[in-house]
Scaffold this motif. Sequence first.
Motif, PDB file in Angstrom:
ATOM      1  N   LEU A 192      43.518  45.901  33.624  1.00 22.61           N
ATOM      2  CA  LEU A 192      42.640  45.370  32.191  1.00 22.61           C
ATOM      3  C   LEU A 192      42.864  46.464  30.757  1.00 22.61           C
ATOM      4  CD1 LEU A 192      40.642  43.171  31.587  1.00 22.61           C
ATOM      5  CD2 LEU A 192      38.683  44.646  31.919  1.00 22.61           C
ATOM      6  N   ASP A 248      40.439  41.218  34.957  1.00 21.17           N
ATOM      7  CA  ASP A 248      41.328  40.241  34.233  1.00 21.17           C
ATOM      8  C   ASP A 248      41.506  38.964  35.153  1.00 21.17           C
ATOM      9  OD1 ASP A 248      43.133  41.450  36.214  1.00 21.17           O
ATOM     10  OD2 ASP A 248      44.972  41.576  34.929  1.00 21.17           O
ATOM     11  N   ARG A 249      40.711  38.788  36.153  1.00 24.88           N
ATOM     12  CA  ARG A 249      40.596  37.667  36.912  1.00 24.88           C
ATOM     13  C   ARG A 249      39.406  37.762  37.648  1.00 24.88           C
ATOM     14  NH1 ARG A 249      45.291  39.716  40.800  1.00 24.88           N
ATOM     15  NH2 ARG A 249      45.746  40.969  38.959  1.00 24.88           N
ATOM     16  N   ASN A 278      39.228  34.811  26.080  1.00 26.16           N
ATOM     17  CA  ASN A 278      40.654  34.997  26.424  1.00 26.16           C
ATOM     18  C   ASN A 278      41.297  35.174  25.225  1.00 26.16           C
ATOM     19  OD1 ASN A 278      41.705  32.339  25.236  1.00 26.16           O
ATOM     20  ND2 ASN A 278      39.919  31.749  26.892  1.00 26.16           N
ATOM     21  N   THR A 320      48.874  43.176  37.921  1.00 24.04           N
ATOM     22  CA  THR A 320      48.028  42.689  36.727  1.00 24.04           C
ATOM     23  C   THR A 320      48.234  41.070  36.788  1.00 24.04           C
ATOM     24  OG1 THR A 320      49.630  42.402  35.333  1.00 24.04           O
ATOM     25  CG2 THR A 320      48.177  44.428  35.440  1.00 24.04           C
ATOM     26  N   GLU A 373      45.699  35.931  27.925  1.00 21.85           N
ATOM     27  CA  GLU A 373      45.137  36.830  29.393  1.00 21.85           C
ATOM     28  C   GLU A 373      43.758  36.501  29.148  1.00 21.85           C
ATOM     29  OE1 GLU A 373      45.457  41.421  30.478  1.00 21.85           O
ATOM     30  OE2 GLU A 373      45.831  41.047  28.301  1.00 21.85           O
ATOM     31  N   PHE A 387      39.474  37.458  30.707  1.00 19.54           N
ATOM     32  CA  PHE A 387      38.555  38.693  30.849  1.00 19.54           C
ATOM     33  C   PHE A 387      37.410  38.118  31.552  1.00 19.54           C
ATOM     34  CE2 PHE A 387      40.880  39.170  26.800  1.00 19.54           C
ATOM     35  CZ  PHE A 387      41.816  39.929  27.148  1.00 19.54           C
TER      36      PHE A 387
END
Length: 294
Positions: A105, A150-151, A168, A203, A270, A272
């Motif tokens: 992250l 991040d997932r 995001n 990532t 991306e 969060f």
Amino acid sequence: MSTSFNYKHLYYFWVVAKEGGMSRAADKLDMAVQTVSAQVRELERSLGYALLKPAGRGLVLTDAGVTAMQLADQIFQIGENLPTLVRDAASTPATRLAVGISDGLPKLVVRRLLQPVIAEPNLRLICHEGELEDLLGDLALHRLDVVFSDRPAPANPNIKLYSHAMGNSPMAWYATPAMVRAGGRKFPHSLADMPVLMPTAHTAVRARLDHWFEQIGIRPRIVGEFEDSALLKTFGGSGMGAFPAAEWVQDDLLAHYGVKRLGPCEGVVEHFYAVGTERKVQHPLVLRVLQGVV
């Protein structure tokens, strides 16, 4: 250390060493010399080493005694400070927030996520970085209050976890001013002619970046891969290569790393997340973080 070790014995030894003899120590402690001597011998027996030896009409420390005295000084200095420290803690209680940060992250994103609580009076912020699986284990054991990732948390029948979407950000490419001047006009195809830095496959966003390159027909010359996003940006700022980053933190990125925006990474986003153990968050600071996301 023997289970018969006794801190009271250590204290008597400490006084004897400071006073330089049994008699003076006994006077200070208001005890019989024989009692003080017996207590010191008990300490020596439990440790297995002589701590004092005769010298003239007094006593001096052995090598083992010097080490014991140094440690006793620290122990009893802490003890003397204990009432003050406890009083200060009680009068100004800290608000503790233990945060786990997934190693992939972006750190600038973490700072932005925590911005709603940074000004909290008496905040004690504890941050741990590591692999998501390890952090989720600590979360389940209540060693952490929340985990940023991040997932979302993977399904696990043994651990009840809840992933809260934090927002995001579109991705863009950044590079040094010189690289931007050389490749800005032909972007994104200019990426084929310059060195590229990428996050590792660890990532979540890496697979999306690889797919983006496939879509535009570019095989990038990857010269570096980084799990730590701050390290990726540091090497990118030094001119090692162009690199992707979330536009969410573009202002901080430009200000702190001396780079410029090369161009957008169209279609790559991306995400969060904040992962917790409760569907309805109870920790007041975590709740404030979730409510403060824009």
